[in-house]
Motif scaffolding. Structure first.
Motif, PDB file in Angstrom:
ATOM      1  N   ILE A  71      -4.122   4.602   0.878  1.00  6.75           N
ATOM      2  CA  ILE A  71      -3.247   3.429   0.999  1.00  6.75           C
ATOM      3  C   ILE A  71      -4.029   2.159   0.658  1.00  6.75           C
ATOM      4  O   ILE A  71      -3.485   1.206   0.091  1.00  6.75           O
ATOM      5  CB  ILE A  71      -2.653   3.321   2.415  1.00  6.75           C
ATOM      6  N   PHE A 117       4.775  -0.554   9.006  1.00 11.03           N
ATOM      7  CA  PHE A 117       4.786  -0.742   7.553  1.00 11.03           C
ATOM      8  C   PHE A 117       3.982  -1.952   7.107  1.00 11.03           C
ATOM      9  O   PHE A 117       3.737  -2.890   7.880  1.00 11.03           O
ATOM     10  CB  PHE A 117       6.229  -0.919   7.063  1.00 11.03           C
ATOM     11  N   ASN A 163       7.795  11.967   5.005  1.00 17.38           N
ATOM     12  CA  ASN A 163       6.468  11.379   4.936  1.00 17.38           C
ATOM     13  C   ASN A 163       5.741  11.935   3.709  1.00 17.38           C
ATOM     14  O   ASN A 163       5.439  13.121   3.650  1.00 17.38           O
ATOM     15  CB  ASN A 163       5.704  11.719   6.228  1.00 17.38           C
ATOM     16  N   THR A 206       1.160   8.379   3.078  1.00 13.61           N
ATOM     17  CA  THR A 206       1.028   7.068   2.437  1.00 13.61           C
ATOM     18  C   THR A 206       2.303   6.240   2.555  1.00 13.61           C
ATOM     19  O   THR A 206       2.239   5.016   2.642  1.00 13.61           O
ATOM     20  CB  THR A 206       0.694   7.190   0.942  1.00 13.61           C
ATOM     21  N   SER A 207       3.456   6.906   2.559  1.00  7.75           N
ATOM     22  CA  SER A 207       4.721   6.179   2.452  1.00  7.75           C
ATOM     23  C   SER A 207       5.868   7.030   2.949  1.00  7.75           C
ATOM     24  O   SER A 207       5.751   8.261   3.096  1.00  7.75           O
ATOM     25  CB  SER A 207       4.973   5.781   0.995  1.00  7.75           C
ATOM     26  N   THR A 249      10.505   5.860  -3.452  1.00 11.32           N
ATOM     27  CA  THR A 249       9.657   5.289  -2.405  1.00 11.32           C
ATOM     28  C   THR A 249      10.395   4.144  -1.723  1.00 11.32           C
ATOM     29  O   THR A 249      10.886   3.222  -2.377  1.00 11.32           O
ATOM     30  CB  THR A 249       8.328   4.784  -2.991  1.00 11.32           C
ATOM     31  N   ALA A 274       9.062   2.676   1.525  1.00 14.81           N
ATOM     32  CA  ALA A 274       8.147   1.794   2.264  1.00 14.81           C
ATOM     33  C   ALA A 274       6.769   2.433   2.358  1.00 14.81           C
ATOM     34  O   ALA A 274       6.654   3.651   2.555  1.00 14.81           O
ATOM     35  CB  ALA A 274       8.682   1.522   3.663  1.00 14.81           C
ATOM     36  N   TYR A 275       5.737   1.604   2.248  1.00 12.53           N
ATOM     37  CA  TYR A 275       4.358   2.043   2.468  1.00 12.53           C
ATOM     38  C   TYR A 275       3.949   1.711   3.894  1.00 12.53           C
ATOM     39  O   TYR A 275       4.371   0.706   4.471  1.00 12.53           O
ATOM     40  CB  TYR A 275       3.404   1.365   1.478  1.00 12.53           C
ATOM     41  N   TYR A 276       3.084   2.554   4.446  1.00 12.12           N
ATOM     42  CA  TYR A 276       2.688   2.394   5.839  1.00 12.12           C
ATOM     43  C   TYR A 276       1.726   1.220   6.048  1.00 12.12           C
ATOM     44  O   TYR A 276       1.041   0.769   5.129  1.00 12.12           O
ATOM     45  CB  TYR A 276       2.005   3.669   6.335  1.00 12.12           C
TER      46      TYR A 276
END
Length: 240
Positions: A32, A77, A137, A141-142, A180, A182-184
């Motif tokens: 990430i 996020f 998940n 990563t996202s 995709t 959302a990224y964490y």
């Protein structure tokens, strides 16, 4: 290439209706940090890709999903993805955190992609029909929305297009169609936040969306962050 049933069996093995982050602090994939800075803002990340652009009505629905996710568990996020960037990746190509490390490859990829346009424009049908499966998940990563072709014929058409670009850049992992969302958070999140996020995802996973991938909306794009994509070539049949 996987058969349609093999493809379904594979995605069914990890795209589940119920999501679970375990019972301890969730630490995301270290990768990430290539895309997200310590301030949880997208950092420069350069590359190119082949994507299907989505209809506005689909983007609006996805934006509603993202709004619920961020309202339910904002601490999970990083910076939000801008809704107009939502897309379905047909084929990853090249990427790197530093432009000079990938610049020559991007130039070569673009030339190879141009050579594929004639094959793409031979497609007899414009639309590939897909359905959403579940939000899941993606390798820590996202959060992404999984998709699958509605039948074997649509699957073959999608994979024929995918195979064209496998000769531009051969990938070491199988194709998993997704969007995709959302990224964490770069720092991960605690158990309380995880439970809130699980509840939101499990609620959303009761829904199903039908999505049409239009070959006329297939693009070669370059990007300089996960929120900054640039259309370089429309690869679709409108060029006939």
């Amino acid at each position: 290439m996987e058969t349609y049933q093999e493809f379904l069996d594979r995605i069914n093995s990890f795209e589940k209706r119920e999501i679970n982050y375990g019972n301890k602090l969730f630490k995301g994939n270290p990768s990430i940090s290539q895309k997200v800075g310590k301030d949880n803002v997208f950092r420069n990340f350069y590359g190119d890709t082949i994507v299907f652009a989505l209809d506005d009505i689909v983007k609006e629905k996805l934006a509603e999903y993202v709004e619920l996710l961020y309202q339910s568990a904002p601490e999970c996020f990083c910076e939000r993805l801008v809704p107009h960037t939502f897309h379905v990746t047909l084929h990853d190509l090249s990427n790197a955190p530093v432009l000079r490390d990938v610049a020559e490859e991007l130039f070569e990829n673009e030339l190879k992609v141009i050579e594929k346009m004639g094959e793409i424009q031979k497609q007899e049908k414009e639309i590939i029909k897909m359905k959403s499966k579940y939000i899941f998940n993606m390798v820590d990563t996202s959060l992404v929305l999984g998709l699958y072709p509605v039948d074997e014929s649509e699957y073959r058409r999608l994979m024929d297009l995918y195979s064209l670009f496998d000769t531009v850049k051969k990938l070491s992992y199988p194709f998993t169609p997704h969007i995709t969302l959302a990224y964490y958070n770069i720092d991960g999140f605690d158990l309380q936040a995880a439970r809130s996020l699980e509840d939101a995802v499990n609620k959303l996973n009761k829904n199903e969306i039908e999505i049409e991938l239009n070959v006329n909306h297939l693009y070669y794009q370059k990007f300089k962050s996960m929120n900054d994509y640039i259309d370089i070539i429309n690869l679709g049949m409108t060029n006939k």
